[in-house]
Design an enzyme around this catalytic site. Structure first.
Site, mmCIF file in Angstrom:
data_model
loop_
_atom_site.group_PDB
_atom_site.id
_atom_site.type_symbol
_atom_site.label_atom_id
_atom_site.label_comp_id
_atom_site.label_asym_id
_atom_site.label_seq_id
_atom_site.Cartn_x
_atom_site.Cartn_y
_atom_site.Cartn_z
ATOM 1 N N HIS A 124 3.067 0.642 -6.305
ATOM 2 C CA HIS A 124 4.130 1.240 -7.109
ATOM 3 C C HIS A 124 5.488 0.725 -6.653
ATOM 4 C CE1 HIS A 124 4.852 4.995 -4.270
ATOM 5 N NE2 HIS A 124 4.976 3.853 -3.641
ATOM 6 N N CYS B 52 10.250 2.202 -0.522
ATOM 7 C CA CYS B 52 9.425 2.404 -1.716
ATOM 8 C C CYS B 52 10.119 1.882 -2.979
ATOM 9 C CB CYS B 52 9.031 3.872 -1.887
ATOM 10 S SG CYS B 52 7.505 4.277 -1.003
ATOM 11 N N HIS C 160 4.778 -2.381 -3.816
ATOM 12 C CA HIS C 160 4.012 -2.396 -2.559
ATOM 13 C C HIS C 160 2.856 -1.431 -2.745
ATOM 14 C CE1 HIS C 160 6.699 1.002 -2.435
ATOM 15 N NE2 HIS C 160 5.760 1.588 -1.722
ATOM 16 N N HIS D 181 -0.343 1.344 -1.428
ATOM 17 C CA HIS D 181 -0.736 2.425 -0.516
ATOM 18 C C HIS D 181 -2.237 2.659 -0.673
ATOM 19 C CE1 HIS D 181 3.313 3.817 0.511
ATOM 20 N NE2 HIS D 181 3.639 3.699 -0.768
ATOM 21 N N ASP E 76 -6.956 3.446 -9.689
ATOM 22 C CA ASP E 76 -7.366 2.543 -8.612
ATOM 23 C C ASP E 76 -7.013 1.087 -8.920
ATOM 24 O OD1 ASP E 76 -8.541 2.119 -6.101
ATOM 25 O OD2 ASP E 76 -10.446 1.550 -7.033
ATOM 26 N N HIS E 77 -6.369 0.457 -7.938
ATOM 27 C CA HIS E 77 -5.968 -0.957 -8.043
ATOM 28 C C HIS E 77 -5.044 -1.226 -9.225
ATOM 29 C CE1 HIS E 77 -8.953 -1.310 -4.919
ATOM 30 N NE2 HIS E 77 -8.403 -2.472 -4.614
ATOM 31 N N GLU F 269 -0.132 9.726 1.146
ATOM 32 C CA GLU F 269 0.195 8.308 1.048
ATOM 33 C C GLU F 269 0.175 7.693 2.452
ATOM 34 O OE1 GLU F 269 3.389 7.467 -2.258
ATOM 35 O OE2 GLU F 269 4.239 7.074 -0.293
HETATM 36 NI NI NI Z 1 5.515 3.661 -1.620
#
Ligand code: NI
Length: 140
Positions: free
Chosen positions: A14, A33, A39, A41, A78-79, A122
C-alpha cells in the site's frame, strides 16, 4: 458462552497518502508508509467468534465454514496493491484500522452475531481491533 479465535495471514502492499497534499506533507502524516512507490506488509489477522456450544456438533462454529469465509475475504486482498487494485481502498485509506473494518463488514454477512472482533496487525508491536459495541469483548 465459548469464544474461538482463528489466525490468518496475508501479504499486501500500500501507499498511505492524501491526494491533494504534497509528498512532504504526506510524509509528515504517514511517515514511511507514504513512500511514493508503495511498500509491503505481512498482515496478521485474527477473527474472534463467540456463542453457545451447538448441542449436536459440540462446536461454537463450523471451522471449515469460518475458514472458507475468511479465506475468501482475505484472498481478495492477498498480494494486491491495496490503494490501486481494491476499490474499497481506493476510496478509503488502506490502514490497518480500515482493513479491520473491511474484513468485519464482509464477515458479518456470513457470521452474524457470532462475530466478536477482527484484529489486524501490520507489525509485531501493535494490533487494531474492530468490533461493534454490542459484541465488545469482556476485557473492555
Ligand atoms: Ni505501510
Amino acid at each position: 458462552m465459548v469464544t474461538l479465535t482463528r489466525a490468518y495471514r496475508f501479504s499486501a502492499a500500500h501507499r498511505l497518502y492524501i491526494k491533494n497534499l504534497s509528498d512532504e506533507e504526506n510524509e509528515r502524516i504517514f511517515n514511511s508508509c507514504s513512500n511514493v512507490h508503495g511498500h509491503g506488509h505481512d498482515y496478521s489477522v485474527q477473527i474472534k467468534v463467540s456463542g453457545e456450544i451447538d448441542p449436536e456438533t459440540g462446536m461454537v462454529v463450523n471451522l471449515e465454514e469460518l475458514d472458507s469465509l475468511s479465506e475468501k475475504v482475505l484472498g481478495g486482498l492477498d498480494h494486491k496493491r491495496l490503494d490501486i487494485e481494491v476499490p474499497y481502498f481506493i476510496e478509503n485509506q488502506p490502514t490497518s484500522e480500515n482493513i479491520a473494518k473491511y474484513v468485519w463488514d464482509r464477515l458479518k454477512e456470513g457470521l452474524g452475531e457470532s462475530l466478536a472482533y477482527v484484529r489486524v496487525s501490520e507489525t509485531k508491536n501493535s494490533y487494531f481491533e474492530y468490533f461493534e459495541e454490542a459484541s465488545c469483548p469482556d476485557e473492555y
